[in-house]
Design an enzyme around this catalytic site. Structure first.
Site, PDB file in Angstrom:
ATOM      1  N   LYS A  20       0.836  -1.199   0.000  1.00  0.00           N
ATOM      2  CA  LYS A  20       0.000   0.000   0.000  1.00  0.00           C
ATOM      3  C   LYS A  20       0.873   1.252   0.000  1.00  0.00           C
ATOM      4  O   LYS A  20       1.902   1.301   0.661  1.00  0.00           O
ATOM      5  CB  LYS A  20      -0.914  -0.007   1.225  1.00  0.00           C
ATOM      6  CG  LYS A  20      -1.980  -1.106   1.182  1.00  0.00           C
ATOM      7  CD  LYS A  20      -2.889  -1.021   2.382  1.00  0.00           C
ATOM      8  CE  LYS A  20      -3.999  -2.058   2.312  1.00  0.00           C
ATOM      9  NZ  LYS A  20      -4.905  -1.996   3.475  1.00  0.00           N
ATOM     10  N   HIS A  34       2.361  -4.413   7.674  1.00  0.00           N
ATOM     11  CA  HIS A  34       1.421  -3.615   8.465  1.00  0.00           C
ATOM     12  C   HIS A  34       2.103  -2.344   8.948  1.00  0.00           C
ATOM     13  O   HIS A  34       3.210  -2.400   9.479  1.00  0.00           O
ATOM     14  CB  HIS A  34       0.919  -4.405   9.685  1.00  0.00           C
ATOM     15  CG  HIS A  34      -0.060  -5.472   9.335  1.00  0.00           C
ATOM     16  ND1 HIS A  34      -0.273  -6.597  10.118  1.00  0.00           N
ATOM     17  CD2 HIS A  34      -0.908  -5.618   8.275  1.00  0.00           C
ATOM     18  CE1 HIS A  34      -1.194  -7.353   9.569  1.00  0.00           C
ATOM     19  NE2 HIS A  34      -1.586  -6.789   8.459  1.00  0.00           N
TER      20      HIS A  34
END
Length: 320
Positions: free
Chosen positions: A186, A291
């Site tokens: 991302k 993450h």
């Protein structure tokens, strides 16, 4: 093209352009934010008038808008996603000096029931992977391209990557010398994920077949530098899509007796959960999963605690 743009709608479009160009958000993310924030903009213009200024928007307007979403039949989860997008927009507006503060922060997030993802056991995942390996060796026709499908499962589960990250892999993403895969996550953030022996073996079985299919389709130029995972008919740029991966994973999972709700992200959850059960450090898992926050990775501790509780309930004499 959106006609009769107001100041509010113009600021929405500037925000969406920033997401796509500066932050490198995925097309899926931009589409989701566009849907939510444009819908709010339409509501605000309808409620406050075409000449409304964005700095006049208060948290009460946003709260009322959520009420409208509920009237339309949206679930709490959908309303929460809409609110998250709205908060991001106002955060950007505050940063740009368009508003003094973020009114969306004063709106409470809808309380959602805590559903932990169902994760197949190590034995269940291994059964699927072993069956794919056997199918590829036997050249059975049960799967359209068993060697490629085995690679899909091995990388999703063996590397814990997202579906979008999987289909985004190119030939150069596999660093054979270092036994790692370069993954673009991302926000275009890159990370290196270990390439396990089984995943490497699956890739070695698949790559010669990939090359032969590309050459046969007249696209030999993609052999060395094209997408790692190609579609069956070598259409377009030959890259496999996330939708196709979802269909492949679900079909294989169902045929092997796994739950009907298994999807690519299930294998990512299984990666994190199984590593934690085997004693892996939580921060190491965070790094491999990509993450941003450790709190996201800590969800896997909840999964494991739940499984430990079940073992206790089933086996301890004082629990019966």
């Amino acid at each position: 093209m959106r006609e009769n743009r107001t100041e509010i709608s113009e600021l929405v479009e500037l925000f969406l352009a920033m997401l796509a160009n500066e932050r490198g958000a995925s097309e899926h993310t931009v589409r989701a934010y566009a849907r939510e924030v444009r819908s709010l903009a339409d509501y605000l213009v309808e409620t406050l008038g075409k000449g409304a200024r964005v700095e006049k928007v208060e948290h009460l307007h946003i709260r009322a808008y959520l009420g409208v979403l509920y009237e339309r039949g949206l679930t709490k989860a959908s309303a929460a996603r809409a609110l998250a997008a709205i908060r991001s927009w106002f955060k950007w507006l505050a940063k740009e000096g368009k508003v003094k503060q973020n009114p969306a922060l004063l709106v409470s997030t809808p309380k959602l029931p805590k559903h932990l993802p169902r994760v197949p056991s190590v034995e269940e995942v291994n059964r699927v992977l072993n069956s794919l390996e056997g199918e590829a060796k036997k050249k059975e026709e049960a799967a359209a391209w068993p060697e490629r499908d085995r690679v899909i499962f091995e990388l999703l589960y063996g590397c814990g990557i997202r579906n979008s990250e999987l289909v985004g892999l190119d030939m150069g993403s596999v660093k054979w010398r270092d036994d790692v895969v370069l993954v673009r996550g991302k926000g275009r953030k890159e990370r290196l994920v270990p390439l396990g022996d089984e995943a490497a073996a699956a890739l070695r079985d698949y790559l010669p077949l990939r090359e032969a299919r590309l050459v046969a389709a007249g696209k030999g130029g993609l052999v060395a530098g094209g997408p790692l995972l190609t579609n069956l008919r070598m259409r377009g740029d030959c890259r496999l899509t996330t939708r196709s991966v979802g269909r492949i994973v679900k079909a294989i999972a169902l045929s092997r007796g796994l739950a009907a709700d298994v999807h690519p992200h299930t294998l990512r959850h299984a990666f994190g959960t199984h590593m934690l059960e085997e004693g892996a450090d939580l921060r190491a898992i965070q790094e491999m999963l990509g993450h941003e926050r450790l709190s996201t990775t800590q969800r896997y501790t909840q999964l494991t605690v739940g499984q430990v509780q079940k073992v206790y309930d089933d086996t301890h004499p004082r629990a019966k």
